[in-house]
Design a protein around this motif. Structure first.
Motif, PDB file in Angstrom:
ATOM      1  N   GLU A 374       1.053  -1.340   0.196  1.00 60.88           N
ATOM      2  CA  GLU A 374      -0.188  -0.171   0.118  1.00 60.88           C
ATOM      3  C   GLU A 374       0.983   1.420  -0.050  1.00 60.88           C
ATOM      4  OE1 GLU A 374      -3.201   0.038   3.025  1.00 60.88           O
ATOM      5  OE2 GLU A 374      -3.371  -2.238   2.704  1.00 60.88           O
ATOM      6  N   ARG A 378       0.960   4.422  -3.061  1.00 60.62           N
ATOM      7  CA  ARG A 378       1.077   5.610  -2.754  1.00 60.62           C
ATOM      8  C   ARG A 378       2.332   6.211  -3.451  1.00 60.62           C
ATOM      9  NH1 ARG A 378      -0.609   3.744   2.395  1.00 60.62           N
ATOM     10  NH2 ARG A 378       1.208   4.312   3.123  1.00 60.62           N
ATOM     11  N   GLY A 418      -4.854  -2.018  -1.693  1.00 61.78           N
ATOM     12  CA  GLY A 418      -5.198  -0.782  -0.662  1.00 61.78           C
ATOM     13  C   GLY A 418      -6.795  -1.077  -0.277  1.00 61.78           C
ATOM     14  N   THR A 419      -7.162  -0.063   0.259  1.00 56.72           N
ATOM     15  CA  THR A 419      -8.537  -0.075   1.225  1.00 56.72           C
ATOM     16  C   THR A 419      -9.605   0.095   0.236  1.00 56.72           C
ATOM     17  OG1 THR A 419      -8.553   2.372   1.626  1.00 56.72           O
ATOM     18  CG2 THR A 419      -7.759   0.917   3.120  1.00 56.72           C
ATOM     19  N   GLU A 421     -11.755   2.531  -0.134  1.00 57.29           N
ATOM     20  CA  GLU A 421     -11.980   3.576  -0.478  1.00 57.29           C
ATOM     21  C   GLU A 421     -10.902   4.130  -1.171  1.00 57.29           C
ATOM     22  OE1 GLU A 421     -11.957   2.472   2.792  1.00 57.29           O
ATOM     23  OE2 GLU A 421     -13.940   2.401   3.361  1.00 57.29           O
ATOM     24  N   ASN A 422      -9.845   3.903  -1.154  1.00 57.99           N
ATOM     25  CA  ASN A 422      -8.346   4.287  -1.738  1.00 57.99           C
ATOM     26  C   ASN A 422      -7.857   3.206  -2.210  1.00 57.99           C
ATOM     27  OD1 ASN A 422      -6.622   5.983  -2.817  1.00 57.99           O
ATOM     28  ND2 ASN A 422      -5.802   6.704  -0.937  1.00 57.99           N
ATOM     29  N   SER A 423      -8.090   2.607  -3.342  1.00 55.86           N
ATOM     30  CA  SER A 423      -7.030   1.395  -4.049  1.00 55.86           C
ATOM     31  C   SER A 423      -6.918   1.598  -5.426  1.00 55.86           C
ATOM     32  CB  SER A 423      -7.938   0.161  -3.796  1.00 55.86           C
ATOM     33  OG  SER A 423      -9.163   0.086  -4.350  1.00 55.86           O
TER      34      SER A 423
END
Length: 478
Positions: A374, A378, A418-419, A421-423
């Motif tokens: 992750e 980013r 990733g999660t 919501e944000n992947s």
């Protein structure tokens, strides 16, 4: 206007890390002399620090959103970006830090105690730091990581050795005003005290702190009156002092029933069963109060309480009370471990933690979760193909492709890192060599090869002139 706040929700945002720089060194006769991009600066942390001069959380009640500064991006000529400045937030002694689910993160006791509420983001590496024997001239840099953002709850639990508890107008504020130098508000109506008052008492060689808690009434442990708001301030005390009004004007009340009611509320609140109790029969300067105190004292002593008769107005019985409290506190301090102060909860990772997990979700997507993958996502600039290839190399070395095969992933299946919501989501192709083989000689730009010696360049120019002259001589007209 509110002047005392002992519980706030704080929105702490650490600074973002600065981006790394992708730059190529240039100078005369060496226009492409190799990578020289600097690293980005680290983002600032959000730090809680105990300050004795701070007694309330009022500042964070008015301004609950706090953010540290960002790190600066790197630059060419191997110049690293400036680190972001840490944001230091002073909090009172005895502040408890909780997450939004009520889990304790830290219990801050003692001057100078520090807790990092938000970790600043790492700065991205520049292409100079990414260069290696295989990758001599990276054409990309890593992005800075975003800083940690957290919603936390700050609760103040007064650090006092003695807690005075009792009904409203029982005389708690009057007692603390004559036992110490504290000057609380005193009046002849209920709920005069709206905030806990703290005083320092000296009895012989023992110095201790004493706090009066706003008046408790039946149902306080369930939120009635002010009790639930301030009962937390008695949790750290070494001894509880029941202040009983022997001259109450309410016909349905008497000191013994008042004691039973307060004890019931303390039991409902929980966690205070092991604290020693002392009973103070207050207001014996009034004739009826003196008579009632003498009447009920044997009954209270039969229950096992140590009983003192006192008057804050006449200042009688105070010396005996203060020295008795000093003796109990000295014993409690002697029995307490020396290192039992600050408590910071640390949740270490399992020793056999592989660093990531691969699971198939309800939508048929293989979701990869883990700190490293992750973070790498980013840090990746997805507008740069070379940076994407570098990410693929890292994931492959970590073993992500192997775990996807074990989990049953097939060609064309969706993979998310990733999660929810944000992947980053992509279609996976198994058994595909990542990185350099996909992009050719990635990071080995032929323009950035080491310059040739001057003599070699001169011979090459002479050879080119001779060849051109020979061609002219071969084709010139007769």
């Amino acid at each position: 206007m509110t002047t005392f706040v002992d519980r706030v929700e704080l929105h702490a945002a650490a600074g973002n890390g600065g981006h790394g720089c992708a730059s190529v060194h240039r100078e005369k006769f060496t226009p492409l002399g190799g990578p020289d991009g600097g690293n980005g600066g680290r983002g600032g942390d959000v730090i809680l620090v105990v300050e004795q001069a701070v007694t309330t959380l009022l500042d964070y009640h008015h301004s609950p959103h706090r953010k540290a500064t960002n790190g600066q991006p790197g630059a060419g000529d191997n110049r690293s970006g400036k680190d972001g400045q840490d944001l230091v937030l002073p909090v009172p002694d005895g502040t408890v830090v909780l997450d939004k689910d009520g889990n304790v993160l830290a219990d801050l006791v003692g001057q100078g105690t520090v807790f990092v509420a938000g970790q600043g983001g790492r700065g991205g590496l520049g292409n100079r730091a990414l260069a290696s024997a295989r990758r001599k001239a990276p054409g990309f840099a890593l992005l800075g990581e975003p800083g940690e953002s957290r919603d936390i709850v700050l609760e103040l639990k007064t650090v006092a050795d003695v807690a005075l508890v009792g009904y409203p107008s029982a005389g708690k504020s009057s007692l603390i005003s004559v036992l110490s130098a504290a000057k609380p508000k005193i009046a002849d109506y209920p709920f005069t005290t709206l905030v806990p008052n703290l005083g320092v008492v000296t009895a012989g060689s023992t110095v201790y702190t004493i706090a009066d808690v706003p008046g408790l009434i039946p149902g306080a442990s369930q939120g009635k009156g002010l009790g639930l708001e301030f009962l937390r301030h008695v949790e750290r005390c070494s001894v509880l002092v029941h202040v009983l009004d022997t001259a109450t004007l309410e016909s349905e009340r008497d000191p013994v029933s008042d004691l039973d009611v307060i004890e019931a509320e303390l039991k409902q609140y929980g966690g205070l069963e092991d604290r020693p109790r002392i009973v103070v029969l207050n207001k014996i300067d009034i004739p009826d109060g003196k008579d009632l105190a003498e009447m009920i004292r044997p009954d209270l002593e039969a229950r096992g309480y140590q009983v003192f008769e006192a008057s804050a107005v006449a200042r009688t019985g105070l010396k005996e009370l203060s020295f008795a409290l000093a003796g109990i506190i000295a014993e409690a301090r002697a029995a307490k471990p020396l290192d039992e102060t600050t408590r910071i909860v640390i949740r270490p990772k399992a020793v056999d933690d592989a660093g990531f997990t691969v699971k198939l979700d309800e939508e048929g997507i293989y979701r990869v979760r883990g700190e490293k993958p992750e973070r790498w996502v980013r840090q990746t600039d997805f507008n740069n193909d070379e940076a994407v290839g570098y990410l693929a190399d890292r994931l492959n070395r970590l073993g992500v492709e192997t775990e996807l095969l074990k989990a049953g992933a097939k060609s064309g299946d969706g993979v998310a890192i990733g999660t929810d919501e944000n992947s980053v989501v992509f279609d996976w192709e198994p058994s595909m060599t990542a990185g350099a083989e996909m992009l050719g000689r990635r990071g080995e730009d032929h323009r950035l090869e080491a310059p040739r010696p001057a003599a070699t360049r001169r011979r090459d120019r002479e050879a080119e002139r001779d060849e051109a002259q020979q061609e002219y001589d071969d084709f010139k007209p007769f």
